[in-house]
Motif scaffolding. Structure first.
Motif, PDB file in Angstrom:
ATOM      1  N   THR A  38       0.937  -1.189  -0.181  1.00 52.23           N
ATOM      2  CA  THR A  38      -0.108   0.005   0.127  1.00 52.23           C
ATOM      3  C   THR A  38       0.974   1.425  -0.055  1.00 52.23           C
ATOM      4  N   ASN A  39       0.310   2.312  -0.591  1.00 51.72           N
ATOM      5  CA  ASN A  39       1.147   3.625  -0.615  1.00 51.72           C
ATOM      6  C   ASN A  39       1.435   4.042   0.812  1.00 51.72           C
ATOM      7  N   HIS A  40       2.779   4.435   0.971  1.00 51.10           N
ATOM      8  CA  HIS A  40       3.204   5.091   2.237  1.00 51.10           C
ATOM      9  C   HIS A  40       3.688   6.378   2.274  1.00 51.10           C
ATOM     10  N   ALA A  41       2.552   7.297   2.171  1.00 48.53           N
ATOM     11  CA  ALA A  41       2.641   8.792   2.124  1.00 48.53           C
ATOM     12  C   ALA A  41       3.278   9.298   0.795  1.00 48.53           C
ATOM     13  N   GLY A  42       3.496   8.379  -0.172  1.00 47.41           N
ATOM     14  CA  GLY A  42       4.038   8.921  -1.548  1.00 47.41           C
ATOM     15  C   GLY A  42       5.559   8.479  -1.662  1.00 47.41           C
ATOM     16  N   TRP A  43       6.151   8.137  -0.444  1.00 49.30           N
ATOM     17  CA  TRP A  43       7.595   7.776  -0.512  1.00 49.30           C
ATOM     18  C   TRP A  43       7.670   6.459  -1.100  1.00 49.30           C
ATOM     19  N   ALA A  44       6.955   5.601  -1.001  1.00 50.35           N
ATOM     20  CA  ALA A  44       7.198   4.267  -1.464  1.00 50.35           C
ATOM     21  C   ALA A  44       6.148   3.547  -1.034  1.00 50.35           C
ATOM     22  N   HIS A  45       6.159   2.330  -1.583  1.00 55.38           N
ATOM     23  CA  HIS A  45       5.066   1.224  -1.103  1.00 55.38           C
ATOM     24  C   HIS A  45       5.418   0.403   0.142  1.00 55.38           C
ATOM     25  N   ALA A  46       4.668   0.276   1.177  1.00 54.22           N
ATOM     26  CA  ALA A  46       4.890  -0.387   2.339  1.00 54.22           C
ATOM     27  C   ALA A  46       4.507  -1.817   2.002  1.00 54.22           C
ATOM     28  N   ASP A 174      -4.250   8.210   8.920  1.00 55.51           N
ATOM     29  CA  ASP A 174      -3.462   8.771  10.141  1.00 55.51           C
ATOM     30  C   ASP A 174      -2.099   8.400   9.935  1.00 55.51           C
ATOM     31  N   PHE A 175      -1.699   7.519   9.248  1.00 60.21           N
ATOM     32  CA  PHE A 175      -0.201   6.960   9.107  1.00 60.21           C
ATOM     33  C   PHE A 175       0.125   7.082   7.575  1.00 60.21           C
ATOM     34  N   GLY A 176      -0.219   7.849   6.759  1.00 60.46           N
ATOM     35  CA  GLY A 176      -0.063   8.075   5.347  1.00 60.46           C
ATOM     36  C   GLY A 176      -0.253   6.747   4.463  1.00 60.46           C
ATOM     37  N   LEU A 177      -1.140   5.942   5.047  1.00 58.50           N
ATOM     38  CA  LEU A 177      -1.363   4.722   4.153  1.00 58.50           C
ATOM     39  C   LEU A 177      -2.394   4.804   3.140  1.00 58.50           C
ATOM     40  N   GLY A 178      -2.252   3.893   2.155  1.00 56.86           N
ATOM     41  CA  GLY A 178      -3.460   3.696   1.450  1.00 56.86           C
ATOM     42  C   GLY A 178      -3.863   4.943   0.576  1.00 56.86           C
TER      43      GLY A 178
END
Length: 192
Positions: A38-46, A174-178
């Protein structure tokens, strides 16, 4: 033989033939991989995966639309390569694994899309919420084990995605996910 007896015998043979058209398989837990990202705040995929997967497959090679699959995932088996993050993902903020220990997928419809491909739609149940999800599935083939000709294995690869918030994972933002979660699945199954 009376005509009615002959008709009953023929009907029995036809019904038996159609009843046994699908082969039954158990998913091999040691060769089942359910990965996600899933997207992590646009930095990378978690990325992560679930380590405990089981299930069954009924596979009709002649008419895949008559096939079915059921998969059960242990929510607490999540692994994202970080123990602290894994613990948080099991908490009520995300998977709430104590209250909802299982994630399940049960197929409801299969549409053949190619010689070895299909769209498998099913009910994904996560956090007590069930919603339809469609997977693009490829049948990779079937053969006996090289060291045991009596054990037949078949294998499938699948991809798909769903919106985590739709299933009640409300803390994702809340955690920059999805919010979308992509699935990458590979399973091997043993013929019964």
């Amino acid at each position: 033989m009376k005509l009615s007896g002959l008709i009953a015998a023929v009907a029995g043979v036809l019904m038996a033939g159609s009843a046994f058209a699908a082969d039954a398989y158990d998913i091999d837990p040691a060769h089942a991989w359910v990965g996600f990202k899933t997207n992590h705040a646009g930095w990378a995929h978690a990325h992560g995966a679930f380590k405990t997967v089981s299930g069954s497959i009924s596979f009709d090679k002649e008419d895949v639309t008559k096939s079915s699959v059921e998969i059960t995932i242990d929510a607490s088996s999540i692994d994202t390569n970080d123990d602290k993050r894994n613990t948080h993902l099991k908490s009520p903020d995300f998977l709430n694994a104590e209250e909802f220990p299982q994630i399940t997928f049960k197929s409801t419809a299969i549409e053949k899309t190619g010689d070895k491909t299909a769209k498998v739609t099913g009910d994904l149940t996560l956090l007590g919420t069930s919603k339809p999800v469609t997977l693009d599935v490829t049948w990779n083939g079937e053969s006996p084990l090289p060291w045991d000709a009596n054990t037949i294995k078949t294998g499938f690869s699948a991809t798909g995605s769903f919106n985590g918030v739709d299933f009640g994972i409300t803390k994702m933002a809340d955690f920059g996910l999805g919010p979308d979660i992509a699935l990458d699945i590979d399973v091997e199954a043993v013929k019964k």
